[in-house]
Scaffold this active site. Structure first.
Site, mmCIF file in Angstrom:
data_model
loop_
_atom_site.group_PDB
_atom_site.id
_atom_site.type_symbol
_atom_site.label_atom_id
_atom_site.label_comp_id
_atom_site.label_asym_id
_atom_site.label_seq_id
_atom_site.Cartn_x
_atom_site.Cartn_y
_atom_site.Cartn_z
ATOM 1 N N SER A 130 34.434 12.705 -60.983
ATOM 2 C CA SER A 130 33.180 11.989 -61.248
ATOM 3 C C SER A 130 32.570 12.398 -62.576
ATOM 4 O O SER A 130 32.713 13.534 -63.017
ATOM 5 C CB SER A 130 32.167 12.247 -60.139
ATOM 6 O OG SER A 130 30.977 11.544 -60.449
ATOM 7 N N LYS A 184 34.560 12.021 -52.610
ATOM 8 C CA LYS A 184 34.231 11.232 -53.805
ATOM 9 C C LYS A 184 33.680 9.857 -53.410
ATOM 10 O O LYS A 184 32.748 9.336 -54.028
ATOM 11 C CB LYS A 184 35.476 11.076 -54.695
ATOM 12 C CG LYS A 184 35.256 10.172 -55.917
ATOM 13 C CD LYS A 184 34.166 10.722 -56.820
ATOM 14 C CE LYS A 184 33.942 10.006 -58.120
ATOM 15 N NZ LYS A 184 33.999 8.615 -58.272
ATOM 16 N N HIS A 187 30.186 10.354 -52.369
ATOM 17 C CA HIS A 187 29.411 10.563 -53.604
ATOM 18 C C HIS A 187 29.021 9.201 -54.184
ATOM 19 O O HIS A 187 27.870 8.955 -54.532
ATOM 20 C CB HIS A 187 30.248 11.365 -54.612
ATOM 21 C CG HIS A 187 29.715 11.336 -56.017
ATOM 22 N ND1 HIS A 187 29.879 10.247 -56.851
ATOM 23 C CD2 HIS A 187 28.988 12.238 -56.732
ATOM 24 C CE1 HIS A 187 29.283 10.487 -58.011
ATOM 25 N NE2 HIS A 187 28.750 11.690 -57.959
ATOM 26 N N ASN A 188 29.999 8.317 -54.273
ATOM 27 C CA ASN A 188 29.726 7.003 -54.859
ATOM 28 C C ASN A 188 28.781 6.183 -53.983
ATOM 29 O O ASN A 188 27.956 5.431 -54.496
ATOM 30 C CB ASN A 188 31.034 6.242 -55.082
ATOM 31 C CG ASN A 188 31.757 6.723 -56.322
ATOM 32 O OD1 ASN A 188 31.597 7.872 -56.730
ATOM 33 N ND2 ASN A 188 32.556 5.869 -56.920
ATOM 34 N N GLU A 191 25.515 7.326 -54.713
ATOM 35 C CA GLU A 191 25.238 6.802 -56.077
ATOM 36 C C GLU A 191 24.744 5.344 -55.996
ATOM 37 O O GLU A 191 23.765 4.975 -56.654
ATOM 38 C CB GLU A 191 26.542 6.899 -56.883
ATOM 39 C CG GLU A 191 26.588 6.189 -58.217
ATOM 40 C CD GLU A 191 28.027 6.205 -58.796
ATOM 41 O OE1 GLU A 191 28.659 7.282 -58.834
ATOM 42 O OE2 GLU A 191 28.509 5.137 -59.207
HETATM 43 C C1 6PG Z 1 31.818 8.404 -61.099
HETATM 44 C C2 6PG Z 1 31.592 6.958 -60.785
HETATM 45 C C3 6PG Z 1 32.808 6.134 -61.031
HETATM 46 C C4 6PG Z 1 32.686 4.639 -60.728
HETATM 47 C C5 6PG Z 1 31.445 3.945 -61.140
HETATM 48 C C6 6PG Z 1 31.501 2.451 -60.971
HETATM 49 O O1 6PG Z 1 31.580 9.173 -60.188
HETATM 50 O O2 6PG Z 1 32.175 8.720 -62.218
HETATM 51 O O3 6PG Z 1 31.268 6.827 -59.439
HETATM 52 O O4 6PG Z 1 33.826 6.666 -60.236
HETATM 53 O O5 6PG Z 1 33.711 4.049 -61.422
HETATM 54 O O6 6PG Z 1 30.380 4.439 -60.465
HETATM 55 O O7 6PG Z 1 31.627 2.100 -59.629
HETATM 56 P P1 6PG Z 1 31.308 0.594 -59.207
HETATM 57 O O8 6PG Z 1 32.051 -0.280 -60.158
HETATM 58 O O9 6PG Z 1 31.782 0.436 -57.810
HETATM 59 O O10 6PG Z 1 29.827 0.468 -59.372
#
Ligand code: 6PG
Length: 466
Positions: A130, A184, A187-188, A191
């Protein structure tokens, strides 16, 4: 011929950044890419790395360039492209070699791929990385899923290139095969929720408050110095501050309101549901991206669906700040509950405090809150959810009234705040020892004789419904 300690296959933005980071830390790195014309410009642009970056133009010579036992790291899209590459590379490898998928993968695929490779004596690692391109280049946060032996082999490289939080490298061996990719994914998911909640308050200020982008940027800039300090608030300030060069207009005002998604948010929701949980703030964030995609429908519906016709003053900026902090705590709490449930289900013994620690720098979620979360998780008894940690309760007591006020005003005026409202609804559902699902049980028994438990008697019962 010089042999490489690791090979990176896939020279997209992330692969290039990771290869430079690894080679710059002194590890001899072979690089290859399906589109071979990308290779020379990349290597020529990094000539200062000399023989630490070894270009290879086909898979066979790439594998041949690696010191035995070999380590091959793929940084390519995790679906069909990765599957195809794994099929091609498998016959070129031998027992003892190590394959790493450093992309965002569905952890179920990682478990399956690990089984396949491990049956051939080849270790398979699912590595969550990430921090976007800057993170990969200058220090990502990394979530490692694989065997203890493969961790021992990769740890020196990963520790060298990882982000650091007060000297602590943001990388950890979290469990076997799919554990790193699962963490991960969550985490997303968090996010997604955080980005959505920030977007919701931006929308409230813009639509109900009439604030322009510059004014909202100033407010978020203030927030970035307080308890909301985080990478995503900083990113939002940049997004609001940037002007379109020709017109001088804020660029954000020219961007179509349709959000993309590559799948990790959806996977989080699916895995939560499979485990019998609901990460409702993340669900709301995924739903909001889906609704955003139907732009034509929204344009038609705007003229047809009546609104609230209520005018209410916006809550003060401190109230908005506190509301976002409450939402952020609740969405993190849902994410960590999901990690705890997965850890129990899959026997991972995930160290949740360590997960929070390795998210304190390098990754998209990095924030001041995560230091508090890490501290809270260190002393939290097993099976106690994060939301009940004394440190979190203390902040929620201060901030939930603000969340209630903000969601209340938004509901009255018809301004959608799906993730913030979901966070509040979850909070209110939690603090109710007797909820209303006795009605669901009664309904199920009335129409299907599904049975229910009683508060006053042991065992299972059916009602004699009139
Ligand atoms: C990270 C991000 C990455 C991801 C973007 C876009 O942790 O560096 O999570 O892995 O590519 O967040 O994700 P989306 O295209 O699903 O918004």
């Amino acid at each position: 011929m010089k042999q490489a300690e690791i090979g990176i296959y896939g020279l997209g933005t992330m692969g290039r950044a990771l290869a430079l980071n690894i080679a710059e830390h002194g590890f001899v790195t072979a690089v290859a890419n399906r589109e071979t014309d990308w290779i020379d410009p990349f290597v020529e642009g990094a000539s200062h790395l000399g023989e630490n970056l070894l270009p290879c133009y086909d898979l066979e010579s790439f594998v041949a360039r690696l010191a035995r036992p070999r380590t091959v790291l793929f940084m390519i899209p995790s679906g069909a492209p990765l599957e195809a590459m794994l099929d091609q590379v498998a016959p070129l490898l031998e027992p003892g070699d190590l394959v790493v998928d450093a992309g965002n993968a569905d952890f179920n695929d990682t478990v399956r791929r690990a089984e396949r490779f491990e049956a051939a004596g080849i270790a398979y690692v699912g590595l969550g990385v990430s921090g976007g391109a800057r993170g990969a280049r200058h220090g990502p946060s990394m979530m490692f899923g694989g065997t203890a032996d493969s961790w021992t082999r990769l740890e020196p490289i990963l520790t060298a290139i990882a982000a650091r939080y007060e000297g602590d490298a943001c990388v950890a061996h979290l469990g076997p095969d799919g554990a790193g990719h699962f963490v991960k994914t969550v985490h997303n998911g968090i996010e997604y929720a955080d980005m959505q909640m920030i977007a919701e308050l931006y929308g409230l200020l813009r639509d109900a408050g009439g604030w322009d982008a510059g004014r909202i940027a100033d407010l978020f800039r203030d927030w970035s110095k307080g308890p909301l300090a985080s990478f995503l608030i900083d990113v939002s300030v940049i997004a609001l501050d940037t002007k379109e060069p020709d017109s001088g207009q804020p660029l954000i005002d020219l961007i179509v309101d349709t959000a993309g998604q590559k799948g990790t948010g959806r996977w989080t929701v699916i895995e939560a549901q499979k485990l019998g949980l609901s990460a409702s703030t993340i669900e709301a964030a995924v739903a909001a991206r889906s609704w955003s995609a139907d732009r034509d429908l929204r344009a038609r519906a705007e003229a047809l669906l009546p609104g609230a016709n209520v005018v209410a003053g916006l809550p003060g900026v401190q109230t908005l700040e506190q509301a976002l902090l409450a939402g952020r705590i609740l969405s993190h709490a849902q994410g960590f509950d999901l990690l705890a449930a997965a850890s129990r289900e899959y026997g991972w013994s995930l160290d949740l405090a360590r997960v929070a620690e390795i998210w304190r720098a390098g990754c998209i979620l990095r924030s001041d809150l995560l230091s508090g979360v890490a501290e809270a998780l260190k002393t939290l008894p097993d099976e106690t959810p994060l939301v009940l940690a004394p440190q979190m309760l203390a902040v929620l007591e201060q901030t939930v009234p603000a969340l209630r006020q903000v969601v209340g005003v938004a509901v009255q005026i018809g301004q959608p705040l799906p993730a913030l409202a979901a966070a509040l609804t979850w909070y209110d559902s939690l603090r109710r020892a007797r909820g209303s699902s006795n009605m669901i049980q009664a309904q199920r028994d009335v129409f299907g004789a599904h049975g229910f438990e009683r508060t006053d008697l042991p065992g299972r019962h059916n009602g004699e419904w009139g």
